[in-house]
Design a protein around this motif. Structure first.
Motif, PDB file in Angstrom:
ATOM      1  N   LYS A   1       0.860  -1.178   0.000  1.00  0.00           N
ATOM      2  CA  LYS A   1       0.000   0.000   0.000  1.00  0.00           C
ATOM      3  C   LYS A   1       0.898   1.229   0.000  1.00  0.00           C
ATOM      4  O   LYS A   1       1.971   1.195   0.590  1.00  0.00           O
ATOM      5  CB  LYS A   1      -0.882   0.020   1.260  1.00  0.00           C
ATOM      6  N   PRO A   2       0.442   2.316  -0.612  1.00  0.00           N
ATOM      7  CA  PRO A   2       1.215   3.557  -0.488  1.00  0.00           C
ATOM      8  C   PRO A   2       1.351   3.917   0.991  1.00  0.00           C
ATOM      9  O   PRO A   2       0.424   3.687   1.781  1.00  0.00           O
ATOM     10  CB  PRO A   2       0.347   4.582  -1.224  1.00  0.00           C
ATOM     11  N   PRO A   3       2.497   4.473   1.400  1.00  0.00           N
ATOM     12  CA  PRO A   3       2.738   4.733   2.829  1.00  0.00           C
ATOM     13  C   PRO A   3       1.627   5.508   3.538  1.00  0.00           C
ATOM     14  O   PRO A   3       1.270   5.173   4.662  1.00  0.00           O
ATOM     15  CB  PRO A   3       4.057   5.518   2.821  1.00  0.00           C
TER      16      PRO A   3
ATOM     17  N   HIS B   1      -8.687  -5.078  -1.879  1.00  0.00           N
ATOM     18  CA  HIS B   1      -8.144  -4.209  -0.845  1.00  0.00           C
ATOM     19  C   HIS B   1      -8.937  -4.445   0.428  1.00  0.00           C
ATOM     20  O   HIS B   1     -10.172  -4.412   0.409  1.00  0.00           O
ATOM     21  CB  HIS B   1      -8.272  -2.736  -1.254  1.00  0.00           C
TER      22      HIS B   1
END
Length: 120
Positions: free
Chosen positions: A35-37, A55
């Motif tokens: 996942k993006p930070p 997700h």
């Protein structure tokens, strides 16, 4: 114009990520994707198999989806169902969709999942 699904998101309770990882990667055979930070800080985890992404987002007052569900197309559905059963997942076959073999199962937090394969 809509051309495809990018992903489907399901909810999960806080702290369930390890159980989700074990199920979606170990049992279903998906791959966890990062996942993006900024989103990872919220918890949850993302999974992929081919072009399909699921997700899993954390929801404080989580209640599993009982009717809503992703429909996951598989090959070798009978062997796949047997694999899930051996791994401790209960499968419920449903023959109400003409032209398809399909069953339902639940993930470790109770979300409903549909697995289907067109009949040839």
């Amino acid at each position: 114009m809509i051309t495809a699904f990018d992903h489907v998101q399901l909810a999960a309770p806080p702290g369930s990520e390890d159980a989700l990882r074990a199920y979606y990667t170990g049992v279903l055979g998906m791959t966890e994707i990062p996942k993006p930070p900024v989103l990872a800080a919220r918890g949850g985890c993302w999974f992929q198999a081919g072009a399909v992404q699921l997700h899993m987002g954390v929801e404080e007052d989580f209640r599993p989806a009982r009717k809503a569900h992703p429909g996951l197309r598989v090959t070798g559905i009978e062997a796949y169902a047997a694999h899930l059963t051996v791994c401790g997942t209960e499968v419920t076959w449903d023959d109400n969709l003409p032209g398809h073999l399909r069953f339902y199962a639940e993930d470790p937090v109770g979300n409903r999942l549909e697995f289907l394969e067109p009949r040839v």
